[in-house]
Design an enzyme around this catalytic site. Structure first.
Site, PDB file in Angstrom:
ATOM      1  CB  VAL A 185      14.030  -0.378 -28.654  1.00 49.04           C
ATOM      2  CG1 VAL A 185      13.501  -0.582 -27.248  1.00 49.04           C
ATOM      3  CG2 VAL A 185      13.332   0.807 -29.312  1.00 49.04           C
ATOM      4  CE  LYS A 186      15.824   2.414 -34.324  1.00 52.14           C
ATOM      5  NZ  LYS A 186      14.743   2.869 -33.441  1.00 52.14           N
TER       6      LYS A 186
END
Length: 394
Positions: A185-186
């Site tokens: 989730v970057k």
């Protein structure tokens, strides 16, 4: 802020190239890999895109933080100034390195404030961990000047801010050493991964040795390498690097989409009288992964947080009550709970983390909501979102 929203044939092809023609270990095995060096390729591209001399890929952003600390000579008993608003890894990495976290106030940039840093400096202070939260930067010029004045290492935790910049210089490359995260989730992802970047030759040398049990990586025979220092195993695999390589090539596109989508929402919310936005020292350098806004009171912020959810506006974070991003909710850190005795427990005059007082940060974070910016929104979905935001404030 996840790059996985743009997964496509490019990622599949890079991973398939390793499976069909390469080798999964990042070092050696030259004859078996048929010229495939995905980790090297991603490190080189990272240097080019970030405008930095050195980049070293690792297994996670947390591994990058631990490696950066060791590479910059930060260890037993050294005090490191950190913000109360960050991800827990920023603190865990310090404690496990034997260092002592010292919490300082943030300002409305949502990053460490220059005044907060100055107030936290002691004779044992060795470094400042400037965390670029939610895709944007703190007051870098002032903070760097403080570090220079007091001869402190400036570590940039840009794990949430890759693709952002400050006056044209990539976030993560302005201090002595910087870190990125490439988890799922970057902004871009390797599945799991991270990187240390630096223009300092000695820091880079220490980083690539520390992340591979101290191997010096000289020559082509791994068994003949020497071990100048001790280290750990934070080696990324070629599979993860292959995925990240395809993602890194899309970084400019991802940032462009985020900025476009964020602008539409921010422009629409600018007409809401009770809303003010986080301070961004260089708006042009915002990576735009979040739209963070500040309300007049804690009570109103709690109310709006609930009303946004009730009106279907997802992806909104009220960090003040979030278990993993704000100090007041970190019981395990306040009490230094661990499976085994920690080095910090040997320091008799260590801080009492149950009594840390950061009233300015509490005030700001109790009134702040951050809205994640998605890549996959259609124009119609953004229009609906704007309408639903306005309903929440009605």
């Amino acid at each position: 802020m996840p790059g996985f929203e743009l997964f496509g044939p490019e990622e599949k092809q890079e991973v398939a190239d390793v499976m069909e023609h390469g080798f999964t270990f990042r070092y050696n095995f030259d004859q078996m890999r048929n010229g495939r060096w995905k980790t090297r390729d991603m490190e080189q591209l990272l240097c080019e895109k970030m405008g930095v001399k050195h980049a070293h890929l690792l297994t996670s952003g947390t591994a990058a933080l631990q490696t950066a600390l060791a590479a910059a000579g930060i260890g037993a008993g050294d005090e490191v100034i950190v913000p109360p608003f960050t991800f827990v890894a920023s603190v865990e990495a310090l404690v496990l390195a034997g260092a002592v976290p010292v919490f300082a106030e943030i300002d409305e940039t949502l990053c460490l404030s220059p005044a907060g840093i100055e107030a936290a400096i002691t004779p044992r202070t060795k470094a400042v961990n400037l965390v670029h939260m939610c895709g944007s930067m703190g007051k870098i010029d002032e903070i760097k000047a403080i570090c220079d004045k007091h001869h402190l290492v400036l570590l940039e935790d840009a794990c949430q801010a890759i693709g952002g910049s400050y006056h044209g210089q990539a976030l993560g490359t302005i201090g002595d050493v910087g870190c990125y995260s490439f988890d799922s989730v970057k902004t871009i992802t390797c599945g799991e991964g991270g990187a240390v970047v630096s223009n300092n030759d000695d820091i880079y040398k220490n980083a690539h040795m520390f992340a591979d049990h101290g191997h010096d990586h000289i020559g082509n025979d791994r068994g003949a390498e020497t071990h100048p220092i001790m280290g750990l195993n934070f080696r990324i695999s070629e599979m993860n690097a292959a995925l990240g390589l395809a993602q890194l090539r899309k970084l400019d596109t991802i940032i462009d989409i985020q900025r476009k989508n964020k602008k539409r929402l921010k422009d629409a919310m600018a007409n809401i009288a009770e809303v003010s936005f986080r301070e961004i020292p260089d708006e042009a350098g915002d990576n735009a992964s979040f739209l963070s806004f500040i309300l007049p009171t804690e009570a109103r912020t709690q109310e709006i947080s609930k009303k946004l959810a009730a009106n279907g506006v997802d992806g909104c974070f009220y960090w003040y009550v979030n278990n993993w991003h704000y100090l007041k909710n970190w019981q395990h850190i306040q009490h230094m709970h661990s499976a085994a005795a920690l080095p910090i427990t040997l320091i008799k005059d260590r801080p009492d983390y149950t009594k840390v007082s950061v009233p300015k940060s509490d005030d700001i974070m109790s009134r702040t909501i951050s809205m994640a910016i998605k890549l996959s929104w259609t124009d119609a979905q953004i229009a609906d979102r704007i309408a639903n935001i306005k309903k929440a404030f009605a």
